[in-house]
Write a protein that holds these residues in place. Structure first.
Motif, PDB file in Angstrom:
ATOM      1  N   THR A 176       0.654  -1.261  -0.014  1.00  0.00           N
ATOM      2  CA  THR A 176      -0.035  -0.611  -0.100  1.00  0.00           C
ATOM      3  C   THR A 176       1.080   1.651  -0.202  1.00  0.00           C
ATOM      4  N   GLY A 177       0.212   2.611  -0.506  1.00  0.00           N
ATOM      5  CA  GLY A 177       1.179   3.860   0.147  1.00  0.00           C
ATOM      6  C   GLY A 177       1.624   4.075   1.011  1.00  0.00           C
ATOM      7  N   GLU A 178       0.817   3.595   2.075  1.00  0.00           N
ATOM      8  CA  GLU A 178       0.696   3.761   3.614  1.00  0.00           C
ATOM      9  C   GLU A 178       2.297   3.271   3.686  1.00  0.00           C
ATOM     10  N   GLU A 179       2.465   1.919   3.312  1.00  0.00           N
ATOM     11  CA  GLU A 179       3.101   1.242   3.707  1.00  0.00           C
ATOM     12  C   GLU A 179       4.411   1.531   2.878  1.00  0.00           C
ATOM     13  N   LYS A 180       4.506   1.911   1.903  1.00  0.00           N
ATOM     14  CA  LYS A 180       5.896   2.710   1.096  1.00  0.00           C
ATOM     15  C   LYS A 180       6.516   3.186   1.317  1.00  0.00           C
ATOM     16  N   ALA A 181       6.063   4.313   2.313  1.00  0.00           N
ATOM     17  CA  ALA A 181       5.660   6.143   2.971  1.00  0.00           C
ATOM     18  C   ALA A 181       6.551   5.706   4.174  1.00  0.00           C
ATOM     19  N   LEU A 182       5.847   4.834   4.957  1.00  0.00           N
ATOM     20  CA  LEU A 182       7.488   3.895   6.348  1.00  0.00           C
ATOM     21  C   LEU A 182       8.061   3.266   5.862  1.00  0.00           C
ATOM     22  N   LEU A 183       8.601   2.575   4.758  1.00  0.00           N
ATOM     23  CA  LEU A 183       9.398   2.312   4.670  1.00  0.00           C
ATOM     24  C   LEU A 183      10.063   3.127   3.663  1.00  0.00           C
ATOM     25  N   GLN A 184       9.840   4.248   3.097  1.00  0.00           N
ATOM     26  CA  GLN A 184      10.708   4.869   2.486  1.00  0.00           C
ATOM     27  C   GLN A 184      11.718   5.983   3.524  1.00  0.00           C
ATOM     28  N   GLY A 185      10.561   5.877   4.962  1.00  0.00           N
ATOM     29  CA  GLY A 185      11.352   6.364   6.046  1.00  0.00           C
ATOM     30  C   GLY A 185      12.206   5.915   6.395  1.00  0.00           C
ATOM     31  N   LEU A 186      12.008   4.244   6.481  1.00  0.00           N
ATOM     32  CA  LEU A 186      13.219   4.088   7.257  1.00  0.00           C
ATOM     33  C   LEU A 186      14.357   3.905   6.158  1.00  0.00           C
ATOM     34  N   VAL A 187      14.552   3.600   5.069  1.00  0.00           N
ATOM     35  CA  VAL A 187      16.281   4.299   3.943  1.00  0.00           C
ATOM     36  C   VAL A 187      16.108   5.426   4.151  1.00  0.00           C
ATOM     37  N   ASP A 188      15.489   6.979   4.160  1.00  0.00           N
ATOM     38  CA  ASP A 188      15.809   8.133   3.889  1.00  0.00           C
ATOM     39  C   ASP A 188      16.974   8.115   5.154  1.00  0.00           C
ATOM     40  N   ASP A 189      16.625   7.495   6.901  1.00  0.00           N
ATOM     41  CA  ASP A 189      17.253   7.667   7.721  1.00  0.00           C
ATOM     42  C   ASP A 189      18.518   7.044   8.081  1.00  0.00           C
ATOM     43  N   ILE A 190      18.866   5.333   7.463  1.00  0.00           N
ATOM     44  CA  ILE A 190      19.811   4.990   6.834  1.00  0.00           C
ATOM     45  C   ILE A 190      20.628   5.854   6.199  1.00  0.00           C
ATOM     46  N   TYR A 191      20.155   6.493   5.119  1.00  0.00           N
ATOM     47  CA  TYR A 191      20.596   7.469   4.123  1.00  0.00           C
ATOM     48  C   TYR A 191      21.522   8.484   5.182  1.00  0.00           C
ATOM     49  N   ILE A 192      20.860   9.403   5.747  1.00  0.00           N
ATOM     50  CA  ILE A 192      21.162  10.599   6.370  1.00  0.00           C
ATOM     51  C   ILE A 192      22.520  10.007   7.345  1.00  0.00           C
ATOM     52  N   GLN A 193      21.755   8.673   7.870  1.00  0.00           N
ATOM     53  CA  GLN A 193      23.366   8.293   8.319  1.00  0.00           C
ATOM     54  C   GLN A 193      24.791   8.534   7.832  1.00  0.00           C
ATOM     55  N   PHE A 194      24.385   7.595   6.720  1.00  0.00           N
ATOM     56  CA  PHE A 194      25.675   7.195   5.912  1.00  0.00           C
ATOM     57  C   PHE A 194      26.034   8.872   5.192  1.00  0.00           C
ATOM     58  N   LEU A 195      25.440   9.725   4.763  1.00  0.00           N
ATOM     59  CA  LEU A 195      25.732  10.968   4.472  1.00  0.00           C
ATOM     60  C   LEU A 195      26.870  11.383   5.784  1.00  0.00           C
ATOM     61  N   ASP A 196      26.505  11.288   7.393  1.00  0.00           N
ATOM     62  CA  ASP A 196      26.444  12.282   8.532  1.00  0.00           C
ATOM     63  C   ASP A 196      28.282  11.754   8.753  1.00  0.00           C
ATOM     64  N   VAL A 197      28.270  10.130   8.226  1.00  0.00           N
ATOM     65  CA  VAL A 197      29.572   9.462   7.776  1.00  0.00           C
ATOM     66  C   VAL A 197      30.947  10.448   7.245  1.00  0.00           C
ATOM     67  N   VAL A 198      30.501  10.692   6.110  1.00  0.00           N
ATOM     68  CA  VAL A 198      31.090  11.282   4.978  1.00  0.00           C
ATOM     69  C   VAL A 198      31.586  12.713   5.549  1.00  0.00           C
ATOM     70  N   VAL A 199      30.659  13.356   5.623  1.00  0.00           N
ATOM     71  CA  VAL A 199      30.608  14.254   6.486  1.00  0.00           C
ATOM     72  C   VAL A 199      31.490  14.926   6.506  1.00  0.00           C
ATOM     73  N   ARG A 200      31.755  13.832   8.202  1.00  0.00           N
ATOM     74  CA  ARG A 200      32.167  14.289   9.670  1.00  0.00           C
ATOM     75  C   ARG A 200      33.720  13.783   8.895  1.00  0.00           C
ATOM     76  N   ASN A 201      33.812  12.504   8.015  1.00  0.00           N
ATOM     77  CA  ASN A 201      35.186  12.436   7.951  1.00  0.00           C
ATOM     78  C   ASN A 201      35.857  13.233   6.311  1.00  0.00           C
ATOM     79  N   ARG A 202      34.793  13.661   5.920  1.00  0.00           N
ATOM     80  CA  ARG A 202      35.679  13.909   4.331  1.00  0.00           C
ATOM     81  C   ARG A 202      35.828  15.498   4.219  1.00  0.00           C
ATOM     82  N   ARG A 203      34.979  16.057   5.441  1.00  0.00           N
ATOM     83  CA  ARG A 203      35.174  16.985   5.723  1.00  0.00           C
ATOM     84  C   ARG A 203      34.721  18.124   3.831  1.00  0.00           C
ATOM     85  N   ILE A 204      33.680  17.087   3.564  1.00  0.00           N
ATOM     86  CA  ILE A 204      32.531  17.832   2.645  1.00  0.00           C
ATOM     87  C   ILE A 204      31.493  18.769   3.294  1.00  0.00           C
ATOM     88  N   SER A 205      30.822  19.662   2.906  1.00  0.00           N
ATOM     89  CA  SER A 205      29.662  20.026   3.251  1.00  0.00           C
ATOM     90  C   SER A 205      28.437  19.029   3.418  1.00  0.00           C
TER      91      SER A 205
END
Length: 309
Positions: A176-205
Motif C-alpha cells: 500500500t502507499g502507506e507501507e511504501k511511505a513507512l519503508l521510505q522513512g527507514l531508507v531515508d534515515d539510513i541514508y542520512i546516517q551515511f551522509l553524516d559519516v561522509v560529512v564528518r570524515n571527508r570534510r565535505i559540506s
C-alpha cells in the motif's frame, strides 16, 4: 664400524627438526603467514572482499592488529560493492577504534562502493586506483512481488497477522502507499546516517555532498576531484605511504591476518571446501533488508568483461 646409539639418536632428532621446520615453512608460505615470524616493524593488510554480509572476521582481524605491537600501521584493502547496513557500520566503528592505537590508510581495489565506501571513510587517508569504482553514497531495500505469477499458476495465499504492518513487503501482494511511505522513512534515515559519516570524515559540506550522493558511482579519478578520495595509487603505494608515516625505513614488511587452524587436516579441508564453494556458488545472493550496496546489475554493465562480484 659400530654405530653409537647416542650419535644416531641426535642425528635422527636433527632430521625430524629439519622436517618439522620445513613443513612449517611450507605452510606459512601457502597461508601468507611467514612474515609473522620476523621481528621487524610491520604494516598490516586487512582485506575486505565481496558483499558485506557479516563483520565478525574483519572486526576480529582489526582487533588482533591493534594488539600486535610489531604492527605499526594498517592498510584496509577494500574490494567490495557494499552490503548490509549493520555489518558495514560495525566494521567502520572497528576501524575508528583501531585508529586510537594505529595509523590506518585505505587502499581501494576494483570496487569500493556504498558500504565499502562507508568503511573507507574511517581511514586517515583514502587511496584509489584511477579506475576504481567507488561512491554510491545511498541506501536501498529489495522486495519481490510474485502476486501476478501466483494468479497465473492458480496459487492463493492467506495471511493471519497481529498488526497491519506485520506482513509489510510480503511477496504475495502489492504494498500500500502507506507501507511504501513507512519503508521510505527507514531508507531515508539510513541514508542520512551515511551522509553524516561522509560529512564528518571527508570534510565535505552536506549541501555539496547531496549533489552527488544519489547512488551514482565514480571512477577513482573522478572521486579524487570531488574530494571523496585523497590520492591515486595502488596498494603498494599505500603501503609505502603508511610506512613513511609510521617511521619505517627501507622496504616495509607486510603481514596479513593469520587464520588459526587446530590441525593440518583442518587447513587442507578448509581450503578444499573453499574451492568447491567457489565453483558451485559463484553468484552471491542478496538477502532482504536495507543495504549500503551498489546496484549489482548496473555494476556488471559498467564493469570490464570477466569481472565478478
Amino acid at each position: 664400524m659400530k654405530r653409537h646409539p647416542v650419535i644416531w639418536g641426535i642425528f635422527l632428532l636433527l632430521i625430524l627438526l629439519i622436517g618439522f621446520f620445513s613443513l612449517i615453512y611450507g605452510v606459512t608460505s601457502i597461508t601468507g603467514m611467514r612474515d609473522g615470524f620476523t621481528t621487524a616493524d610491520k604494516i598490516g593488510i586487512a582485506p575486505i572482499d565481496g558483499v558485506i554480509k557479516d563483520s565478525t572476521d574483519v572486526v576480529k582481524n582489526l582487533q588482533e592488529f591493534g594488539k600486535d605491537d610489531s604492527v605499526k600501521g594498517v592498510v584496509l584493502r577494500i574490494n567490495s560493492p557494499g552490503g548490509g547496513v549493520a555489518p558495514s557500520q560495525e566494521i567502520y566503528e572497528a576501524v575508528m577504534e583501531l585508529r586510537k592505537k594505529k595509523r590506518v590508510l585505505v587502499s581501494m581495489s576494483s570496487v569500493a562502493a556504498s558500504g565499502g565506501y562507508l568503511i573507507a571513510c574511517a581511514g586517515e587517508k583514502i587511496i584509489a586506483n584511477p579506475g576504481t569504482l567507488t561512491g554510491s553514497v545511498s541506501a536501498i531495500m529489495y522486495f519481490t512481488n510474485a502476486e501476478e505469477l501466483m494468479k497465473k499458476v492458480g496459487v492463493k495465499a492467506s495471511t493471519i497477522k497481529s498488526g497491519k504492518y506485520k506482513d509489510i513487503g510480503s511477496p504475495i501482494r502489492e504494498m500500500t502507499g502507506e507501507e511504501k511511505a513507512l519503508l521510505q522513512g527507514l531508507v531515508d534515515d539510513i541514508y542520512i546516517q551515511f551522509l553524516d559519516v561522509v560529512v564528518r570524515n571527508r570534510r565535505i559540506s552536506e549541501e555539496a555532498l547531496k549533489q552527488i550522493a544519489d547512488g551514482r558511482i565514480f571512477t577513482g579519478k573522478q572521486a579524487q576531484q570531488l574530494g571523496l578520495v585523497d590520492y591515486l595509487g595502488d596498494m603498494e603505494y599505500a603501503v609505502r605511504m603508511l610506512a613513511k608515516m609510521v617511521g619505517i625505513s627501507g622496504e616495509p614488511v607486510v603481514v596479513y591476518p593469520q587464520k588459526k587452524y587446530e590441525s593440518m587436516l583442518d587447513y587442507f579441508f578448509e581450503r578444499a571446501g573453499s574451492t568447491m564453494a567457489h565453483v558451485f556458488f559463484r553468484d552471491q545472493t542478496i538477502p532482504y533488508g536495507i543495504h549500503y550496496l551498489v546496484d549489482s546489475y548496473g555494476l556488471r554493465m559498467l564493469a570490464p568483461a570477466g569481472m565478478e562480484q
